[in-house]
Design an enzyme around this catalytic site. Structure first.
Site, PDB file in Angstrom:
ATOM      1  N   TYR A  91       8.966 -20.036  -3.949  1.00 54.60           N
ATOM      2  CA  TYR A  91      10.271 -20.074  -3.282  1.00 54.60           C
ATOM      3  C   TYR A  91      11.160 -19.043  -3.977  1.00 54.60           C
ATOM      4  O   TYR A  91      11.614 -19.236  -5.100  1.00 54.60           O
ATOM      5  CB  TYR A  91      10.913 -21.450  -3.389  1.00 54.60           C
ATOM      6  N   PHE A 135       9.858 -30.849   6.033  1.00 55.64           N
ATOM      7  CA  PHE A 135      10.657 -30.704   7.249  1.00 55.64           C
ATOM      8  C   PHE A 135      10.964 -32.075   7.856  1.00 55.64           C
ATOM      9  O   PHE A 135      10.785 -32.285   9.053  1.00 55.64           O
ATOM     10  CB  PHE A 135       9.961 -29.806   8.275  1.00 55.64           C
ATOM     11  N   LEU A 185      13.655 -33.243   8.583  1.00 57.47           N
ATOM     12  CA  LEU A 185      14.744 -33.111   9.543  1.00 57.47           C
ATOM     13  C   LEU A 185      14.465 -32.018  10.566  1.00 57.47           C
ATOM     14  O   LEU A 185      15.350 -31.589  11.284  1.00 57.47           O
ATOM     15  CB  LEU A 185      16.064 -32.808   8.812  1.00 57.47           C
TER      16      LEU A 185
END
Length: 292
Positions: free
Chosen positions: A65, A215, A217
């Site tokens: 990331y 994920f 949401l």
């Protein structure tokens, strides 16, 4: 939001550590497209500190990331780490100069990734490392995990990794993984409308293995549903809070890691810990998602 509020969500074993079921995912702290530095470093550090102050004891991250960005932020914000904080990372990919996601599955790749995570997090050992399958960048695809898992198990034997998890995997790969090494969690795409792992979740729950939906949401495209919005309205909650509460009530082995770069949004997410969905709301929401 306090730890007493988060306690309403309950706990579950992750490896040999009992963590709260509502944690935090650090992916969104990197720049756009999970690439480069954050737009506001001070805000990113504030979110991490606010999460831990609120009682979050499970943070999900990865050295790809950024790359390196979120791990370095976590180290700056939270070191020295609280004794009960469990940081989970993942390996199996690298970022290209064009921000692409590329497989990095060789023994050398995985060894380098573990050492990168250790260095950037400032740790001597990684509590949980998820091996992310990259046979298809966009979702699970069949392929043998034998060689990369053997490499990760060797790093575990060396004392650099305590527990092993899997990410972006099929049921077949989970079964293969469990035949090679103890697997403490599976991290896959799952939410109210993306329910292809329903059977896998139940299998893992029976085995006492955590399932971590990423994920939760909807990822880069937030969940949108008339039924979801209407249920939220009747409960005085936001649609995203209802989506999180639904996951918490779906199965006791689900550990949530919703991510955000906003302290206000963090608090909104964590408030879902104490939201209980009544039977009629669950019935209506069940009609939204159909297993793949």
């Amino acid at each position: 939001m306090t730890s007493s509020n988060l306690a309403a969500a309950g706990t579950f074993l992750l490896g040999d550590r009992r963590v709260g079921r509502l944690g935090y995912g650090a992916m969104q702290l990197a720049g756009p497209g999970v690439f480069g530095p954050p737009k506001d470093k001070a805000a990113a550090l504030a979110v991490l500190r606010a999460a831990v102050e609120a009682g979050v004891d499970h943070i999900d991250t990865s050295d790809f990331y950024g790359p390196h960005t979120t791990n370095q932020l976590i180290r700056e914000a939270l070191q020295p780490y609280a004794h009960d904080l469990t940081i989970v990372t993942k390996i199996g990919a690298v970022r290209g100069a064009d921000a692409s996601w590329q497989p990095a599955f060789s023994a050398d790749d995985l060894t380098r990734a573990v050492h990168d995570n250790l260095r950037n997090l400032g740790l001597d050992v990684l509590e949980v490392v998820n091996l992310r399958a990259m046979f298809d960048v966009h979702g699970p695809a069949e392929g043998s995990l034998e060689a990369p898992l053997a490499a990760l198990a060797e790093l575990q034997h060396q004392g650099l990794v305590r527990h092993i998890g899997l990410s972006n995997v099929t049921r077949t790969q989970v079964a293969q993984g469990r035949s090679i090494a103890p697997i403490v969690c599976v991290q896959n795409h799952y939410n109210l409308v993306h329910r292809g792992d329903d059977a896998l979740i139940d299998e893992l729950a029976a085995a006492g293995i955590a399932y971590v939906p990423f994920f939760p949401l909807g990822g880069f495209t937030p969940l949108q549903s008339t039924a979801l919005s209407e249920v939220a309205g009747t409960l005085g909650a936001t649609p995203l809070q209802v989506a999180l509460a639904w996951l918490l009530q779906r199965s006791p082995n689900l550990l949530l890691i919703p991510g955000t770069s906003s302290v206000a949004h963090l608090r909104e997410n964590l408030a879902a810990a104490s939201l209980v969905l009544p039977a009629e709301a669950l019935a209506r929401l069940a009609r939204i998602g159909v297993a793949d």
